[in-house]
Design an enzyme around this catalytic site. Structure first.
Site, short mmCIF file in Angstrom:
data_model
loop_
_atom_site.label_atom_id
_atom_site.label_comp_id
_atom_site.label_asym_id
_atom_site.label_seq_id
_atom_site.Cartn_x
_atom_site.Cartn_y
_atom_site.Cartn_z
N ARG A 192 0.81 -1.22 0.00
CA ARG A 192 0.00 0.00 0.00
C ARG A 192 0.85 1.28 0.00
O ARG A 192 0.45 2.28 0.61
CB ARG A 192 -0.95 0.05 1.21
N ARG A 204 -3.68 6.35 0.47
CA ARG A 204 -4.15 7.56 1.14
C ARG A 204 -3.12 8.28 2.00
O ARG A 204 -3.31 9.43 2.35
CB ARG A 204 -5.39 7.24 1.98
N TYR A 242 -14.46 -12.72 0.64
CA TYR A 242 -15.29 -11.56 0.27
C TYR A 242 -16.57 -12.00 -0.45
O TYR A 242 -17.64 -11.47 -0.20
CB TYR A 242 -14.50 -10.58 -0.60
O1 CP3 Z 1 0.23 0.12 -3.10
C1 CP3 Z 1 -0.25 -1.04 -3.15
O2 CP3 Z 1 -0.02 -1.91 -2.29
C2 CP3 Z 1 -1.07 -1.42 -4.37
C3 CP3 Z 1 -2.43 -1.23 -4.22
C4 CP3 Z 1 -3.33 -2.22 -3.52
C5 CP3 Z 1 -4.65 -1.87 -3.23
N1 CP3 Z 1 -5.31 -2.97 -2.79
C6 CP3 Z 1 -5.22 -0.54 -3.42
C7 CP3 Z 1 -6.28 -0.10 -2.52
C8 CP3 Z 1 -3.17 -3.56 -3.19
C9 CP3 Z 1 -1.95 -4.45 -3.26
C10 CP3 Z 1 -4.44 -4.02 -2.72
C11 CP3 Z 1 -4.73 -5.41 -2.35
C12 CP3 Z 1 -5.87 -5.67 -1.46
N2 CP3 Z 1 -7.13 -5.17 -1.51
C13 CP3 Z 1 -5.83 -6.63 -0.43
C14 CP3 Z 1 -4.63 -7.47 -0.09
C15 CP3 Z 1 -3.64 -6.65 0.66
C16 CP3 Z 1 -4.02 -6.43 2.10
O3 CP3 Z 1 -4.20 -5.26 2.45
O4 CP3 Z 1 -4.08 -7.40 2.82
C17 CP3 Z 1 -7.09 -6.65 0.17
C18 CP3 Z 1 -7.50 -7.51 1.34
C19 CP3 Z 1 -7.92 -5.73 -0.53
C20 CP3 Z 1 -9.34 -5.41 -0.29
C21 CP3 Z 1 -9.47 -3.98 0.06
N3 CP3 Z 1 -9.49 -2.96 -0.87
C22 CP3 Z 1 -9.50 -3.38 1.36
C23 CP3 Z 1 -9.49 -4.13 2.66
C24 CP3 Z 1 -9.53 -1.99 1.16
C25 CP3 Z 1 -9.47 -0.89 2.21
C26 CP3 Z 1 -10.77 -0.25 2.50
C27 CP3 Z 1 -10.55 1.09 3.17
O5 CP3 Z 1 -11.02 2.08 2.62
O6 CP3 Z 1 -9.88 1.13 4.20
C28 CP3 Z 1 -9.54 -1.76 -0.22
C29 CP3 Z 1 -9.53 -0.46 -0.89
C30 CP3 Z 1 -8.20 -0.04 -1.39
N4 CP3 Z 1 -7.42 -0.80 -2.21
C31 CP3 Z 1 -7.57 1.20 -1.15
C32 CP3 Z 1 -6.36 1.17 -1.87
C33 CP3 Z 1 -5.35 2.26 -2.00
C34 CP3 Z 1 -8.12 2.34 -0.33
C35 CP3 Z 1 -9.23 2.98 -1.09
C36 CP3 Z 1 -9.01 4.46 -1.32
O7 CP3 Z 1 -7.87 4.94 -1.43
O8 CP3 Z 1 -10.05 5.14 -1.47
#
Ligand code: CP3
Length: 362
Positions: free
Chosen positions: A48, A52, A172
């Protein structure tokens, strides 16, 4: 890397350049560590790292829904590059999400800010299975386009492609959204193992398709996220999950790129997770890396594992924690520095830059 001044044609060729991707240095620290060779500096990147915590990310994302940003090649490329420009991390991770391939095959999944993926019609029976068709590269043209743009921009910095592993995706889909206990998913496994394996099998296929699109477009490594596998005990992990994950990783055995496998809370699963076939095993912050390397066994590198909340510690406390991770990581055959899970949105990017400096200084 300098080019040999030898007289043969072979020696004159830039030997360290990748055959797969001309711009890439095969001796980039990230690739060396993944191959268990000893780079001069410990490579570091952050799960990540694009997100944000970066003000420039928040600017680009303002008014653009998360999934839409994952379907726009220009945004994908720009967001992926932001942390590279800012921190000079040793690898870029492709900006996407684990649910993107599910959306690409037509499932109604949204990513709700502050919550995570939400599935409109959870899969709990045979009927639900029918919605899961294989993914073809044509389903994700924005991914292939963005990978190509990125490879041209990144030069020497390796690009990591990724996907969610079958168990985490299934969770999910079965729960309908994030879950603390994964109770419905486990219920499905225990009560209807045949349906469970059919579901995991289709998800493995979709995951392979999504990774194949990225690998064929040219990514330099892949990471398979089984973020929630730590919800399982080792017996269930081996019985219900390992065969499907192993199938995904085996599909990329002959692509000549490192395969990283990561989950959270997987201390008790590390031995089993190491056996599913990744080259690098990601470790969360709950197990020291030297102990993790012991559980993982020979022939694999480790990735991790600074507590993501360590960024809120005073500089001296943080520096001690970083050096402890480095010291313990040095006991493994290869070590890629990372956090034990993703960067928290409240993280000060200046602290991430400080960590990169500390890791590179050794
Ligand atoms: O920089 C990186 O690592 C690449 C981007 C990335 C995202 N999601 C972008 C994202 C990666 C590798 C993921 C994988 C992902 N998504 C996982 C596996 C990694 C982990 O964290 O264990 C999982 C479980 C998800 C599912 C998911 N998507 C979650 C739990 C969330 C967070 C929700 C929140 O708002 O807190 C997301 C949304 C998400 N994916 C965001 C990002 C940058 C945040 C959304 C935003 O910026 O508005």
């Amino acid at each position: 890397m300098g080019t040999a001044s030898g007289s043969t044609l072979q020696a004159a060729a830039p030997a360290a350049r990748s055959a797969r991707r001309p711009g890439l240095d095969e001796r980039a620290p990230f690739l060396l560590a993944a191959r268990r060779e000893r780079p001069q500096v410990t490579p570091v990147w952050f799960m990540r790292q694009a997100g944000r915590a970066l003000p420039e990310y928040r600017v680009l994302r303002s008014g653009v829904p998360m999934l839409r940003s994952c379907q726009d090649p220009e945004l994908i490329a720009e967001i992926t590059l932001q942390p590279i420009r800012r921190f000079g991390t040793d690898a870029a991770i492709f900006f996407s999400d684990i649910v993107v391939p599910l959306v690409a095959i037509g499932l109604d999944v949204d990513i709700v800010a502050g919550t995570g993926p939400v599935v409109a019609d959870p899969i709990r029976d045979e009927r639900g299975l029918a919605a899961l068709r294989p993914l073809e590269p044509d389903d994700v043209p924005y991914v292939t386009d963005a990978v190509r743009t990125l490879l041209a921009e990144l030069g020497d910095t390796p690009l990591i492609g990724f996907a969610g592993a079958p168990f985490t995706l299934a969770s999910y889909l079965v729960e309908g959204g994030p879950s603390r206990t994964h109770a419905r998913t486990k219920q499905l496994m225990y009560r209807n193992p045949r349906l469970w394996h059919a579901l995991a099998d289709r998800l493995a296929e979709i995951t392979i398709g999504f990774l194949r699109a990225q690998v064929d477009a040219g990514v330099d490594a892949i990471q398979l996220f089984d973020s929630w596998a730590g919800a399982l005990d080792e017996t269930d992990y081996r019985r219900y999950v390992a065969p499907h994950t192993a199938r995904v990783l085996a599909a990329f055995e002959n692509d000549g790129i490192p395969r990283i496998h990561f989950g959270v809370n997987t201390g008790e699963l590390l031995t089993a997770m190491a056996e599913v076939g990744a080259d690098v095993v990601g470790v969360d912050w709950r197990v020291h890396l030297d102990e993790a390397a012991r559980r993982i066994g020979p022939g694999r590198a480790v990735q991790g594992n600074l507590d993501p909340t360590a960024v809120f510690a005073p500089a001296d406390v943080l520096a001690d924690k970083v050096s402890d991770v480095l010291l313990r990581g040095a006991k493994a055959e290869g070590h890629i520095f990372n956090l034990g899970h993703g960067v928290l949105p409240e993280t000060d990017p200046g602290v991430l830059a400080y960590i990169v400096d500390l890791v590179h200084a050794g």
